[in-house]
Design a protein around this motif. Structure first.
Motif, PDB file in Angstrom:
ATOM      1  N   UNK A 109     -12.245 -11.846  -2.392  1.00 22.72           N
ATOM      2  CA  UNK A 109     -11.861 -10.991  -3.730  1.00 22.72           C
ATOM      3  C   UNK A 109     -12.766 -10.074  -3.288  1.00 22.72           C
ATOM      4  N   UNK A 110     -14.357 -10.026  -2.384  1.00 25.87           N
ATOM      5  CA  UNK A 110     -14.584  -9.316  -2.505  1.00 25.87           C
ATOM      6  C   UNK A 110     -14.640  -8.183  -1.230  1.00 25.87           C
ATOM      7  N   UNK A 111     -13.715  -8.883  -0.440  1.00 24.82           N
ATOM      8  CA  UNK A 111     -13.658  -7.761   0.999  1.00 24.82           C
ATOM      9  C   UNK A 111     -12.337  -7.192   0.239  1.00 24.82           C
ATOM     10  N   UNK A 112     -11.458  -7.499  -0.979  1.00 20.69           N
ATOM     11  CA  UNK A 112     -10.243  -6.831  -1.583  1.00 20.69           C
ATOM     12  C   UNK A 112     -11.142  -5.465  -1.526  1.00 20.69           C
ATOM     13  N   UNK A 113     -11.977  -5.980  -2.824  1.00 24.33           N
ATOM     14  CA  UNK A 113     -12.142  -4.600  -3.658  1.00 24.33           C
ATOM     15  C   UNK A 113     -13.165  -3.447  -3.159  1.00 24.33           C
ATOM     16  N   UNK A 114     -13.949  -4.416  -1.343  1.00 25.05           N
ATOM     17  CA  UNK A 114     -14.392  -3.345  -1.184  1.00 25.05           C
ATOM     18  C   UNK A 114     -13.659  -2.405   0.052  1.00 25.05           C
ATOM     19  N   UNK A 115     -12.726  -3.182   0.305  1.00 26.37           N
ATOM     20  CA  UNK A 115     -11.580  -2.134   1.256  1.00 26.37           C
ATOM     21  C   UNK A 115     -11.061  -1.399   0.432  1.00 26.37           C
ATOM     22  N   UNK A 116     -10.931  -1.576  -1.565  1.00 26.20           N
ATOM     23  CA  UNK A 116     -10.347  -1.040  -2.050  1.00 26.20           C
ATOM     24  C   UNK A 116     -10.930   0.433  -2.441  1.00 26.20           C
ATOM     25  N   UNK A 117     -11.927   0.240  -2.496  1.00 24.11           N
ATOM     26  CA  UNK A 117     -13.523   0.923  -2.720  1.00 24.11           C
ATOM     27  C   UNK A 117     -13.248   2.463  -1.036  1.00 24.11           C
ATOM     28  N   UNK A 118     -13.315   1.652  -0.338  1.00 22.28           N
ATOM     29  CA  UNK A 118     -13.046   2.406   0.887  1.00 22.28           C
ATOM     30  C   UNK A 118     -11.954   3.570   0.795  1.00 22.28           C
ATOM     31  N   UNK A 119     -10.780   3.055   0.564  1.00 18.31           N
ATOM     32  CA  UNK A 119      -9.540   3.216   0.134  1.00 18.31           C
ATOM     33  C   UNK A 119      -9.771   4.608  -0.697  1.00 18.31           C
ATOM     34  N   UNK A 120      -9.649   4.456  -2.263  1.00 19.11           N
ATOM     35  CA  UNK A 120     -10.179   5.213  -2.852  1.00 19.11           C
ATOM     36  C   UNK A 120     -10.702   6.618  -2.746  1.00 19.11           C
ATOM     37  N   UNK A 121     -11.150   5.736  -1.728  1.00 23.37           N
ATOM     38  CA  UNK A 121     -12.322   7.270  -1.377  1.00 23.37           C
ATOM     39  C   UNK A 121     -11.717   7.908  -0.431  1.00 23.37           C
ATOM     40  N   UNK A 122     -11.043   7.223   0.552  1.00 28.32           N
ATOM     41  CA  UNK A 122     -10.560   8.185   1.084  1.00 28.32           C
ATOM     42  C   UNK A 122      -9.288   8.783   0.322  1.00 28.32           C
ATOM     43  N   UNK A 123      -8.949   8.481  -0.420  1.00 27.53           N
ATOM     44  CA  UNK A 123      -7.919   9.144  -1.306  1.00 27.53           C
ATOM     45  C   UNK A 123      -8.981  10.678  -1.916  1.00 27.53           C
ATOM     46  N   UNK A 124      -9.409  10.183  -2.684  1.00 27.43           N
ATOM     47  CA  UNK A 124      -9.959  11.441  -3.152  1.00 27.43           C
ATOM     48  C   UNK A 124     -10.506  12.664  -2.348  1.00 27.43           C
ATOM     49  N   UNK A 125     -10.875  12.105  -0.996  1.00 24.91           N
ATOM     50  CA  UNK A 125     -11.231  12.974  -0.344  1.00 24.91           C
ATOM     51  C   UNK A 125      -9.634  13.983   0.325  1.00 24.91           C
ATOM     52  N   UNK A 126      -8.876  12.959   0.417  1.00 23.62           N
ATOM     53  CA  UNK A 126      -8.220  13.705   1.141  1.00 23.62           C
ATOM     54  C   UNK A 126      -7.303  15.138  -0.192  1.00 23.62           C
ATOM     55  N   UNK A 127      -6.887  14.554  -1.363  1.00 20.93           N
ATOM     56  CA  UNK A 127      -6.323  15.721  -1.659  1.00 20.93           C
ATOM     57  C   UNK A 127      -6.639  17.210  -1.185  1.00 20.93           C
TER      58      UNK A 127
END
Length: 238
Positions: A168-186
């Motif tokens: 659960x911690x790995x998923x939460x951490x990686x999801x946080x990275x992906x959401x940061x990527x998404x916000x920057x990528x727009x």
């Protein structure tokens, strides 16, 4: 059999070439396609941005015309700002030097990303403020997913397939990275640029896994080997 296939493909290509030539010869008066002016190209692009924004807002099913109009204006303003900055600041304005982290020569894509990243931060801030004025955080994320064609979900599905028994911690951490990527990528125009931004955060995710007891290269190799084995088994079973 392979040579026969290649010969067939070559003959087919030759047939297409001859057919095109014959068509050109039988239509000698056919006028060339009119080249659009810069004004016409801009007008077409503006229509595309408005259509895109309209579809994204409609997908939220708000049933509130005033909200929808405000949101469409916010999104269109942002899309046009990203497009204009990209078009008016080509990567060629960045000297053709090296990436100080890798030592490799900067690629054309990297140079374009550098120029795009210099866009005023207010463009990004105005987008998020405008979205959050009328939307819940979940709805804001839905809009950002439209910008990035669902890359967060797609990338997370890939990690879950590659990393065995993801915690659960790995998923939460990686999801946080992906959401940061998404916000920057727009704030980037092309899918190549958007994908490059996601690569930054995928690297961070893989470093995180390596630093916490995982071996990314080993897991990825095991995943690809399993796919190859499955394809080989299916092929031999035919």
């Amino acid at each position: 059999m392979k040579n026969k296939t290649l010969i067939t493909a070559a003959l087919f290509a030759l047939f297409l070439s001859n057919t095109t030539f014959a068509q050109e010869q039988t239509n000698p008066q056919q006028s060339p396609k009119k080249e659009l002016t810069q004004e016409e190209k801009l007008a077409n692009s503006n229509l595309e941005q408005e259509k895109k924004a309209g579809e994204w807002v409609a997908s939220l099913n708000l049933n509130d015309a005033a909200k929808e109009q405000r949101l469409q204006t916010v999104i269109v303003t942002h899309l046009k700002a990203v497009r204009d900055w990209n078009n008016e600041h080509p990567g060629t304005i960045v000297p053709a030097g090296i990436n100080p982290t890798t030592g490799q020569q900067l690629s054309d894509l990297e140079r374009q990303i550098i120029t795009q990243s210099s866009m005023p931060k207010t463009v990004h801030e105005n987008l998020l403020a405008g979205l959050r004025k009328d939307l819940t955080e979940e709805q804001v994320e839905n809009v950002l997913d439209k910008y990035t064609i669902g890359k967060v979900q797609f990338t997370m599905a890939g990690y879950k397939s590659i990393v065995p028994n993801m915690t659960a911690l790995e998923e939460e951490t990686i999801l946080k990275f992906m959401k940061l990527a998404r916000e920057q990528a727009v704030d980037y125009k092309s899918m190549k640029q958007i994908s490059a931004i996601f690569e930054i955060y995928k690297t961070k995710s893989e470093q995180y896994l390596n630093n916490n007891g995982r071996n990314w290269k080993q897991m990825y190799k095991a995943f690809t080997d399993a796919i190859k084995a499955k394809k080989a088994a299916e092929k031999s079973g035919k």
